[in-house]
Design an enzyme around this catalytic site. Structure first.
Site, short mmCIF file in Angstrom:
data_model
loop_
_atom_site.label_atom_id
_atom_site.label_comp_id
_atom_site.label_asym_id
_atom_site.label_seq_id
_atom_site.Cartn_x
_atom_site.Cartn_y
_atom_site.Cartn_z
CB THR A 64 -0.92 0.06 1.23
OG1 THR A 64 -0.11 0.13 2.42
CG2 THR A 64 -1.82 -1.16 1.29
CB ILE A 65 0.36 4.60 -1.41
CG1 ILE A 65 0.92 4.10 -2.74
CG2 ILE A 65 0.81 6.04 -1.15
CD1 ILE A 65 0.34 4.79 -3.96
CB SER A 66 1.82 5.61 4.08
OG SER A 66 2.79 4.61 4.30
CG ASP A 114 10.70 -2.74 -3.01
OD1 ASP A 114 10.06 -2.01 -2.22
OD2 ASP A 114 10.43 -3.95 -3.20
#
Length: 227
Positions: A64-66, A114
């Protein structure tokens, strides 16, 4: 459908009313970078200050994107300036790196690392679509405990966007001796504390910025295991 400035301005206003300080640089970056380029999922949750899924794997992994309030908090704690070089461990769909790149400008540099090929492929596509003029480098991380190739010997700013038990030694040792720091959620899988670790000469100083909840850096750790 492209993001309207009204949507983001309303979100910014709500965050400010909730007591979150947002610098003008951060506001301009939020208005410039459209969240819709970084996820194919409906962004309604994001505009209600919730995390936004950007990737699901066939094995059940989710990244997810925060939520916006956490994105803003990380940006403000990083004390970003024009021309800085920033390392981001954990891609967050490319959204965070694009915001940082907007703030540090074309004179600065953003390096994203990443461990997931799927995540990195998503980030490359997203960053290409928004056509960022400033430099974002994307590199594969073979192991969180080992640095990728061509990482600068001195790091001014580092953001780690997933939970870790400790700051990797290769990051800590590369922090600039004159106030370089890393921002990282440190703790277990259920909860962490957001720690700012700053280097002054040969010493390191920690500032606890409060309790947070982040998922793991590696998307494979979110995949469902066999019973």
């Amino acid at each position: 459908m492209p993001m309207t400035m009204d949507e983001m301005r309303e979100l910014v206003n709500r965050l400010e009313k909730a007591g979150i300080n947002i610098s003008e640089r951060t506001v301009q970056a939020l208005l410039q970078i459209d969240i819709r380029y970084f996820s194919d999922y409906n962004p309604v949750a994001f505009f209600h200050d919730r995390p936004l899924v950007f990737l699901e794997t066939e094995s059940g992994g989710v990244k997810t994107i925060s939520a916006p309030h956490m994105i803003v908090s990380m940006l403000e704690h990083m004390e970003l300036e024009t021309g800085q070089e920033v390392l981001i461990l954990g891609a967050k769909g490319g959204y965070l790196s694009s915001l940082v790149s907007s703030i540090v400008g074309p004179e600065g540099k953003v390096v994203v690392v990443d461990p997931s090929d799927e995540v990195l492929s998503h980030v490359r596509r997203s960053v290409k679509e928004i056509n960022m003029k400033s430099g974002i480098s994307i590199r594969k991380l073979k192991s969180i405990s080992q640095p990728p190739s061509n990482i600068p010997s001195k790091l001014q700013r580092v953001i780690i966007t997933g939970s870790l038990k400790v700051v990797p030694k290769w990051i800590q040792s590369r922090l600039d001796e004159d106030g370089g720091f890393v921002l990282s959620p440190i703790g277990g899988r259920i909860s962490q504390n957001l720690i700012k670790r700053e280097r002054q000469g040969t010493e390191y100083f920690d500032t606890d910025l409060g309790s947070v909840l982040f998922g793991p850096v590696d998307i494979s750790e979110t995949e469902s295991g066999l019973p």
